[in-house]
Design a protein around this motif. Structure first.
Motif, PDB file in Angstrom:
ATOM      1  N   ASP A  30     -44.460  64.287  56.686  1.00 33.49           N
ATOM      2  CA  ASP A  30     -45.004  65.179  57.705  1.00 33.49           C
ATOM      3  C   ASP A  30     -45.372  66.539  57.124  1.00 33.49           C
ATOM      4  O   ASP A  30     -46.238  67.247  57.669  1.00 33.49           O
ATOM      5  N   ILE A  31     -44.718  66.938  56.033  1.00 32.49           N
ATOM      6  CA  ILE A  31     -45.020  68.223  55.417  1.00 32.49           C
ATOM      7  C   ILE A  31     -46.402  68.196  54.774  1.00 32.49           C
ATOM      8  O   ILE A  31     -47.162  69.163  54.871  1.00 32.49           O
ATOM      9  N   GLU A  32     -46.732  67.084  54.137  1.00 38.82           N
ATOM     10  CA  GLU A  32     -48.070  66.952  53.576  1.00 38.82           C
ATOM     11  C   GLU A  32     -49.125  67.069  54.664  1.00 38.82           C
ATOM     12  O   GLU A  32     -50.172  67.705  54.463  1.00 38.82           O
ATOM     13  N   ALA A  33     -48.852  66.504  55.826  1.00 40.20           N
ATOM     14  CA  ALA A  33     -49.791  66.593  56.950  1.00 40.20           C
ATOM     15  C   ALA A  33     -49.958  68.047  57.399  1.00 40.20           C
ATOM     16  O   ALA A  33     -51.070  68.464  57.775  1.00 40.20           O
ATOM     17  N   LEU A  34     -48.880  68.842  57.354  1.00 38.27           N
ATOM     18  CA  LEU A  34     -48.979  70.240  57.734  1.00 38.27           C
ATOM     19  C   LEU A  34     -49.910  71.014  56.816  1.00 38.27           C
ATOM     20  O   LEU A  34     -50.591  71.955  57.225  1.00 38.27           O
ATOM     21  N   LEU A  35     -49.935  70.609  55.551  1.00 38.64           N
ATOM     22  CA  LEU A  35     -50.733  71.322  54.549  1.00 38.64           C
ATOM     23  C   LEU A  35     -52.214  70.948  54.601  1.00 38.64           C
ATOM     24  O   LEU A  35     -53.046  71.593  53.982  1.00 38.64           O
ATOM     25  N   GLY A  36     -52.524  69.856  55.327  1.00 36.17           N
ATOM     26  CA  GLY A  36     -53.901  69.439  55.476  1.00 36.17           C
ATOM     27  C   GLY A  36     -54.461  68.710  54.269  1.00 36.17           C
ATOM     28  O   GLY A  36     -53.785  68.467  53.296  1.00 36.17           O
TER      29      GLY A  36
END
Length: 216
Positions: free
Chosen positions: A210-216
């Motif tokens: 989910d952190i990778e998703a936050l970074l776009g």
């Protein structure tokens, strides 16, 4: 733009509870006290030796005999600190993704450097941390902003360009006070009674991807 992601270690990057708890239960057995369940240990593991000793022996910092108990606990942990500790699922994939994006990463933990430095070298990270700040690297530890700002200085980035990921209230407080965006790792060592909705987290994520998703 986020240029760096900083992580807590215990309960965020690595599942250290089996070794933290193993050391506690070994010490309790030697002193004729009953062992503690791993579920109870996980709930306090982010609070280090003090939290574990409060759970196992009912002794707190400032109590008579605490320093001796802590020294005995750390001696037991020394014998097993890397026995069963592993990275949490998806951590390696997340760190590899950060490397592909050109985002540096590091560690800011309250764990003593005597353990942090050796453990980091054994965990097999997909990409090495660009900075490691332990609980005794600076004059103050989290929830102080001192180690957070020190990490930024070492990386050459502004706090506003950092995400800080952790599983404890002090992690969120230190990150927020330093001017970073904060991410609560819900897979970490969070007790059932913790009021995480009141912690100063900008985001709460259930898994590292989910952190990778936050970074776009």
């Amino acid at each position: 733009m986020i240029k760096a992601v900083l992580f807590d270690l215990d309960g965020t990057l690595a599942d250290t509870a089996p070794d933290l708890g193993g050391a506690l239960n070994t010490l309790l057995a030697k002193r004729g006290l009953p062992p503690k369940d791993m579920a109870d240990i996980r709930a306090v593991a982010s609070h280090g030796a003090a939290g574990l000793l409060a759970l196992g022996a009912g002794i707190s910092r400032g109590d008579e005999g605490f320093d001796e108990w802590r020294a005995a606990y750390l001696a037991e942990y020394e014998a097993c600190f890397d026995r069963d500790t592993v990275l949490f699922p998806q951590i390696s994939e997340l760190l590899a993704a950060l490397a592909r994006k050109g985002i540096v990463w590091g560690i800011v933990t309250n764990k003593p450097a005597a353990f942090t430095d050796r453990l980091v070298s054994k965990l097999g990270f997909a990409a090495p941390p660009a900075v490691v700040v332990s609980g005794d690297t600076c004059a103050e530890a989290k929830p102080s902003v001192v180690p957070m700002l020190y990490a930024c200085e070492q990386l050459g980035v502004a706090p506003q360009e950092c995400l800080y990921v952790g599983d404890a209230q002090r992690d969120m407080q230190a990150g927020r006070d330093a001017g970073m965006k904060t991410v609560l790792a819900l897979w970490g060592y969070i007790a059932a009674g913790d009021r995480t909705e009141e912690w100063p987290a900008d985001f709460a994520v259930s898994c590292p991807s989910d952190i990778e998703a936050l970074l776009g």
